[in-house]
Design an enzyme around this catalytic site. Structure first.
Site, mmCIF file in Angstrom:
data_model
loop_
_atom_site.group_PDB
_atom_site.id
_atom_site.type_symbol
_atom_site.label_atom_id
_atom_site.label_comp_id
_atom_site.label_asym_id
_atom_site.label_seq_id
_atom_site.Cartn_x
_atom_site.Cartn_y
_atom_site.Cartn_z
ATOM 1 N N SER A 154 49.774 30.437 35.309
ATOM 2 C CA SER A 154 49.752 31.661 34.517
ATOM 3 C C SER A 154 49.894 31.448 33.028
ATOM 4 O O SER A 154 49.473 32.301 32.236
ATOM 5 C CB SER A 154 50.858 32.603 34.997
ATOM 6 O OG SER A 154 52.140 32.007 34.860
ATOM 7 N N HIS A 209 47.196 34.803 40.055
ATOM 8 C CA HIS A 209 46.200 34.920 38.986
ATOM 9 C C HIS A 209 44.811 34.467 39.437
ATOM 10 O O HIS A 209 43.885 34.449 38.629
ATOM 11 C CB HIS A 209 46.639 34.122 37.758
ATOM 12 C CG HIS A 209 47.752 34.773 37.002
ATOM 13 N ND1 HIS A 209 47.541 35.743 36.047
ATOM 14 C CD2 HIS A 209 49.095 34.610 37.078
ATOM 15 C CE1 HIS A 209 48.700 36.143 35.551
ATOM 16 N NE2 HIS A 209 49.664 35.463 36.162
ATOM 17 N N LYS A 219 48.209 42.668 39.666
ATOM 18 C CA LYS A 219 47.414 42.129 38.558
ATOM 19 C C LYS A 219 45.979 42.622 38.683
ATOM 20 O O LYS A 219 45.668 43.737 38.282
ATOM 21 C CB LYS A 219 47.542 40.610 38.524
ATOM 22 C CG LYS A 219 48.961 40.161 38.164
ATOM 23 C CD LYS A 219 49.104 38.661 38.084
ATOM 24 C CE LYS A 219 50.463 38.251 37.525
ATOM 25 N NZ LYS A 219 51.614 38.681 38.330
#
Length: 389
Positions: free
Chosen positions: A178, A206, A237
């Protein structure tokens, strides 16, 4: 509280003290932060789903049908049919046998790692793994060792030396790291795991919604379906809502239903969030337009910054760090950018190693080329004014 006052003052003296900014509206490409409109380069809302009308419509519908809360943990009466549907939707999307949804990605790592390891086992973790993995490992009674970041020779050294001494060995890595935006060497990790009879565990927070076909993640990106034992993902996310999940074998998921502590001791996900997430996966199944736009914007932004001479580290994904080094200077750069109309977070110790401060730019599918051009111009002019280039 004198000791805490001293610690806070220490942060101020070091130039790394920060006040939490206040966003006065939805998470978009341009936001109103502390009363001022700025270009947003700091959110994880990769695909723009956090304020998408289709997700909002499904969330509102679920409130009417289920209420605002689930009312209990999943193991009592909080497990609604909509939660079971979400588990199935994610498993199908990820091409994995089974899935279990948690209240957050952080809770997922805390609950899963301690449930699948015990005294007599060994956990081997990449040195740059996310804080939630580190905390999850701390909760386990297993021994733990750390291998140098993405260093396969170091990982094999540990496996070769330690494998005979333990019942089970679990190798844990982020899928996408990240802070740097680089991708794990997953094919090599899987190969070593097979060689030394170890289990594999990938936190794809991610990577989910970003890599692979329609955002199926790092495992799909490397075509390793069926070869990674535990795949962790977030729903906060790219998916734009909240929550986390683990995909694994059916027996592993059954075990987690009985032993994953966040599942057993924390109220189940809100029905509105659950319905919105289901809609997000439906949209990803139907089209690649969201991930295509994200990558188009990311490449455009990176190329412009690189041509201007910025050090972008080793990023291979839309995560775009601009390396600064000094912590105080990093925070000053971030603060000045905000004053000039671009919000991009300064990342300093303990999130990254000392001397490795950077601002981390997060491009989304929402940004227009004009907004990215404006942001690059402001970043460049500010860097020149501060003698960073």
């Amino acid at each position: 509280m004198a000791h805490l006052e001293k610690e806070v003052q220490g942060l101020k003296d070091q130039g790394v003290y920060r006040k939490i900014p206040i966003n006065e509206g939805p998470c978009e490409a341009v936001i109103k932060l502390n009363g001022k409109e700025v270009i947003n380069l700091s959110s994880n809302n990769y695909l723009g789903f956090a304020n998408h009308p289709r997700l909002k419509e499904k969330a509102i519908e679920a409130i009417h049908n289920y209420g605002v809360g689930s009312g209990a943990v999943r193991t009592i009466v909080g497990n609604m049919d909509i939660h079971e549907k979400l588990d199935q939707v994610i498993a199908k999307f990820k091409h994995e046998p089974a899935c279990l949804v948690f209240q957050s990605g952080f809770a997922c790592n805390q609950g899963t790692i301690q449930a699948i390891t015990e005294k007599g086992d060994l956990i081997i973790s990449d040195e740059l793994n996310h804080a939630s993995i580190i905390d999850g490992v701390r909760l386990s009674r297993a021994d733990r060792m750390v291998f140098k970041h993405s260093d396969m020779a170091d990982l094999e050294r540990i496996l070769k030396e330690q494998r005979p001494n333990y019942k089970e060995v679990l190798i844990i890595t982020d899928g996408v790291f990240s802070m740097d935006g680089d991708i794990a060497k997953l094919p090599e990790i899987v190969k070593l795991a097979k060689k030394y009879q170890a289990l594999t565990y990938v936190d794809d927070a991610h990577g989910s919604g970003v890599l692979g076909t329609s955002g199926r993640g790092t495992v799909d990106h490397f075509n390793l379906h069926g070869q990674v034992d535990f795949i962790i993902g977030t729903l906060s996310k790219a998916i734009g809502v909240v929550g986390g999940y683990v995909c694994a074998s059916e027996v592993a998921i059954e075990w987690l239903r009985h032993r994953a502590r966040p599942l057993l001791f924390s109220t189940a996900m809100m029905p509105a969030a659950t319905a919105a997430i289901i809609e997000a996966f439906s949209m990803l199944e139907a089209s690649t337009e969201y991930t295509d736009k994200l990558w188009d914007n990311a490449r455009y932004f990176k190329e412009k910054l690189a041509k201007l001479g910025f050090d972008l580290g080793h990023s291979e994904t839309p995560i775009t760090p601009i390396m600064i080094g000094d912590e105080a200077l990093t925070m000053k750069f971030s603060k000045t950018l905000l004053e000039r109309g671009v919000f991009v977070s300064g990342i300093v110790f303990p999130t990254v190693q000392k001397g490795m401060g950077r601002i981390r730019c997060m491009v989304s599918a929402l940004h227009t080329k004009e907004q990215l051009d404006q942001a690059v111009h402001i970043i460049y002019e500010t860097a020149k004014d501060m003698n960073l280039l």
